[in-house]
Design an enzyme around this catalytic site. Sequence first.
Site, PDB file in Angstrom:
ATOM      1  N   HIS A   1       0.846  -1.179   0.000  1.00 34.30           N
ATOM      2  CA  HIS A   1       0.000   0.000   0.000  1.00 34.30           C
ATOM      3  C   HIS A   1       0.881   1.228   0.000  1.00 34.30           C
ATOM      4  O   HIS A   1       1.934   1.243   0.635  1.00 34.30           O
ATOM      5  CB  HIS A   1      -0.912   0.014   1.241  1.00 34.30           C
ATOM      6  CG  HIS A   1      -2.056   0.947   1.090  1.00 34.30           C
ATOM      7  ND1 HIS A   1      -1.958   2.282   1.382  1.00 34.30           N
ATOM      8  CD2 HIS A   1      -3.311   0.746   0.625  1.00 34.30           C
ATOM      9  CE1 HIS A   1      -3.118   2.858   1.121  1.00 34.30           C
ATOM     10  NE2 HIS A   1      -3.954   1.955   0.650  1.00 34.30           N
TER      11      HIS A   1
ATOM     12  N   ASP B   1      -7.902  -5.621   0.198  1.00 38.72           N
ATOM     13  CA  ASP B   1      -8.400  -6.450  -0.904  1.00 38.72           C
ATOM     14  C   ASP B   1      -7.997  -7.913  -0.779  1.00 38.72           C
ATOM     15  O   ASP B   1      -8.514  -8.748  -1.508  1.00 38.72           O
ATOM     16  CB  ASP B   1      -7.886  -5.897  -2.238  1.00 38.72           C
ATOM     17  CG  ASP B   1      -8.548  -4.577  -2.566  1.00 38.72           C
ATOM     18  OD1 ASP B   1      -9.760  -4.477  -2.347  1.00 38.72           O
ATOM     19  OD2 ASP B   1      -7.855  -3.655  -3.006  1.00 38.72           O
TER      20      ASP B   1
HETATM   21  N1  CMC Z   1       4.259  -7.540  -4.791  1.00 36.57           N
HETATM   22  C1  CMC Z   1       5.609  -7.480  -4.948  1.00 36.57           C
HETATM   23  N2  CMC Z   1       6.336  -6.366  -4.816  1.00 36.57           N
HETATM   24  C2  CMC Z   1       5.683  -5.231  -4.513  1.00 36.57           C
HETATM   25  C3  CMC Z   1       4.293  -5.205  -4.330  1.00 36.57           C
HETATM   26  C4  CMC Z   1       3.581  -6.414  -4.471  1.00 36.57           C
HETATM   27  N3  CMC Z   1       2.240  -6.442  -4.304  1.00 36.57           N
HETATM   28  N4  CMC Z   1       3.891  -3.948  -4.038  1.00 36.57           N
HETATM   29  C5  CMC Z   1       5.004  -3.195  -4.043  1.00 36.57           C
HETATM   30  N5  CMC Z   1       6.091  -3.980  -4.324  1.00 36.57           N
HETATM   31  C6  CMC Z   1       7.491  -3.542  -4.362  1.00 36.57           C
HETATM   32  C7  CMC Z   1       7.827  -2.861  -5.678  1.00 36.57           C
HETATM   33  O1  CMC Z   1       8.299  -3.781  -6.640  1.00 36.57           O
HETATM   34  C8  CMC Z   1       8.895  -1.893  -5.234  1.00 36.57           C
HETATM   35  O2  CMC Z   1      10.096  -2.616  -5.071  1.00 36.57           O
HETATM   36  P1  CMC Z   1      11.558  -1.904  -5.283  1.00 36.57           P
HETATM   37  O3  CMC Z   1      11.577  -0.700  -4.392  1.00 36.57           O
HETATM   38  O4  CMC Z   1      12.526  -2.960  -4.872  1.00 36.57           O
HETATM   39  O5  CMC Z   1      11.622  -1.546  -6.749  1.00 36.57           O
HETATM   40  C9  CMC Z   1       8.435  -1.459  -3.840  1.00 36.57           C
HETATM   41  O6  CMC Z   1       7.660  -2.560  -3.340  1.00 36.57           O
HETATM   42  C10 CMC Z   1       7.592  -0.198  -3.829  1.00 36.57           C
HETATM   43  O7  CMC Z   1       6.559  -0.379  -4.791  1.00 36.57           O
HETATM   44  P2  CMC Z   1       5.813   0.833  -5.481  1.00 36.57           P
HETATM   45  O8  CMC Z   1       5.088   0.337  -6.676  1.00 36.57           O
HETATM   46  O9  CMC Z   1       6.784   1.958  -5.669  1.00 36.57           O
HETATM   47  O10 CMC Z   1       4.805   1.260  -4.336  1.00 36.57           O
HETATM   48  P3  CMC Z   1       3.545   2.145  -4.524  1.00 36.57           P
HETATM   49  O11 CMC Z   1       3.330   2.810  -3.234  1.00 36.57           O
HETATM   50  O12 CMC Z   1       3.665   3.007  -5.738  1.00 36.57           O
HETATM   51  O13 CMC Z   1       2.390   1.072  -4.854  1.00 36.57           O
HETATM   52  C11 CMC Z   1       0.579  -0.418  -4.678  1.00 36.57           C
HETATM   53  C12 CMC Z   1       1.385   0.707  -3.983  1.00 36.57           C
HETATM   54  C13 CMC Z   1      -0.661  -0.711  -3.838  1.00 36.57           C
HETATM   55  C14 CMC Z   1       0.130   0.063  -6.076  1.00 36.57           C
HETATM   56  C15 CMC Z   1       1.485  -1.666  -4.807  1.00 36.57           C
HETATM   57  O14 CMC Z   1       1.878  -2.109  -3.530  1.00 36.57           O
HETATM   58  C16 CMC Z   1       0.813  -2.783  -5.585  1.00 36.57           C
HETATM   59  O15 CMC Z   1       0.908  -2.816  -6.815  1.00 36.57           O
HETATM   60  N6  CMC Z   1       0.126  -3.750  -4.869  1.00 36.57           N
HETATM   61  C17 CMC Z   1      -0.619  -4.787  -5.533  1.00 36.57           C
HETATM   62  C18 CMC Z   1      -1.977  -4.252  -5.975  1.00 36.57           C
HETATM   63  C19 CMC Z   1      -2.929  -4.069  -4.812  1.00 36.57           C
HETATM   64  O16 CMC Z   1      -3.070  -4.952  -3.973  1.00 36.57           O
HETATM   65  N7  CMC Z   1      -3.617  -2.922  -4.799  1.00 36.57           N
HETATM   66  C20 CMC Z   1      -4.624  -2.621  -3.784  1.00 36.57           C
HETATM   67  C21 CMC Z   1      -4.222  -1.486  -2.911  1.00 36.57           C
HETATM   68  S1  CMC Z   1      -5.293  -1.370  -1.453  1.00 36.57           S
HETATM   69  C22 CMC Z   1      -6.835  -0.945  -2.073  1.00 36.57           C
HETATM   70  C23 CMC Z   1      -6.889   0.484  -2.402  1.00 36.57           C
HETATM   71  O17 CMC Z   1      -6.940   1.304  -1.455  1.00 36.57           O
HETATM   72  O18 CMC Z   1      -6.904   0.802  -3.590  1.00 36.57           O
END
Ligand code: CMC
Length: 432
Positions: free
Chosen positions: A306, A363
């Site tokens: 998140h 989720d």
């Molecule tokens: N699985 C594997 N690695 C992950 C994941 C994941 N689900 N989420 C983040 N990472 C890693 C990512 O690869 C990155 O690694 P590094 O720094 O080594 O390159 C690091 O964690 C930071 O990721 P980010 O994409 O920069 O983080 P963000 O804050 O932009 O993204 C997120 C947040 C929710 C989009 C992401 O965690 C994600 O894609 N999760 C899976 C989708 C999901 O479950 N979404 C629902 C969110 S909760 C409901 C809502 O409120 O919408």
Amino acid sequence: MNETIKLIAGDMEIELPVITGAENEKAVDISSLRQLTGYVTLDPGLGNTATCLSDITFMDGEKGILRYRGIPVEQLAKQSSFVETAYLLINGKLPSHQELTQFSVLLNDQSLVHEDMQKFYGNFPPRSHPMGILSAMVNALRSFYPELENMTRQDALDMVVARLISKIRTMAAMSYKISRGHKVIYPRPDLDYCSNFLNMMFDNPVKPYEIRKECVDALNAFWILHADHEQNCSTSAVRLVGSARVNLYAAISAGIAALWGPLHGGANQAVVEMLENIRDNGGNVKPYIERAKDKNDPFRLMGFGHRVYKSYDPRAKIIKQICDNLLEALELDDSLLDIARQLEEVALNDDYFIDHHLYPNVDFYSGIVLRSLGFPTNMFTVMFAIGRLPGWISHWMEDSTDPKWKIYRPRQVYTGPTIRDYVPINKRDSES
Ligand code: CMC
């Protein structure tokens, strides 16, 4: 003395005011930065940018705190109803008996949908995603109910708010029924908001739906947990589109479109599809964990991580409990739940997930709750949208009543070609 931050920009030193929030969070007010220095700030994804002051929801991602209008979400999920929580978010206070009754009466009065709208549903191609349909139909509400301008603002707002909250549920159930070629079930005045929705979804002339308290309670808590989450992607979309002073329906339609994405509300569908995939490939979670850690693989563990929560999502804790209780009450045995539990256990003990602060989000278990209630996978994000609607409305209202309101118009840092001449087509080479 008011706190300030000193900034050295080139050969200039300026002081910028610091704004302190109700929970002591600090923000540097950069609204004069460009005027004073010519500089703008760069923050892709807006992870370090507060786009507004807001009285609605407080969350602390490090401590795993979520409160609506000051009240912890844990208390609301246990003791409140979705309708009452919607009232709280929109009006800023818990309703009295009389206010809650009035709101419920208004919701009941507004629960029918114009009969002509049914014709639209029938004309979407059979495989259309319900989120696309919902976004289009909410926008279309403006054409069916255009009387907004003829009423005083508060009356109009109360009416439009009730209309949206009530009709979105009728429209969601209607689209499900029509997509299956079944008779549309109308809302009933004797049923509460959640029971009514379950009945409209699942009742049919040859198999009357038995409304079970466990299911109503689970749905009620599910919607409360989704009711607001401050400046998330879809709420920001509602605020951004709303800042152009479009009507509320259009702004909410934009929010629904944003929520559809698998990185946002679409994650509840993506989680169940991922769990089904693991099950269909033998049930071993380890290869999926390895894939999620592999930087050369775009696969992510859906339902994990998140932007704000860097500890366990408080909503996920509650929904996990709801999931356990519901399956027990309904005497259901869902193999996906076993896979989810294994996945969670492995991930929470894995250095990659620990170092990246990746915990299950709301989720992760919510899809299993919705499955147990009988919802098909492609309706999951619609369920999220119904829950998030009161939040979107409150943010739209907060923005549109803000005396310092401004249209959203961010800046950029241009990185394209500098000035060059137009080349006529017959003189162009591949670089032109
Ligand atoms: N699985 C594997 N690695 C992950 C994941 C994941 N689900 N989420 C983040 N990472 C890693 C990512 O690869 C990155 O690694 P590094 O720094 O080594 O390159 C690091 O964690 C930071 O990721 P980010 O994409 O920069 O983080 P963000 O804050 O932009 O993204 C997120 C947040 C929710 C989009 C992401 O965690 C994600 O894609 N999760 C899976 C989708 C999901 O479950 N979404 C629902 C969110 S909760 C409901 C809502 O409120 O919408």
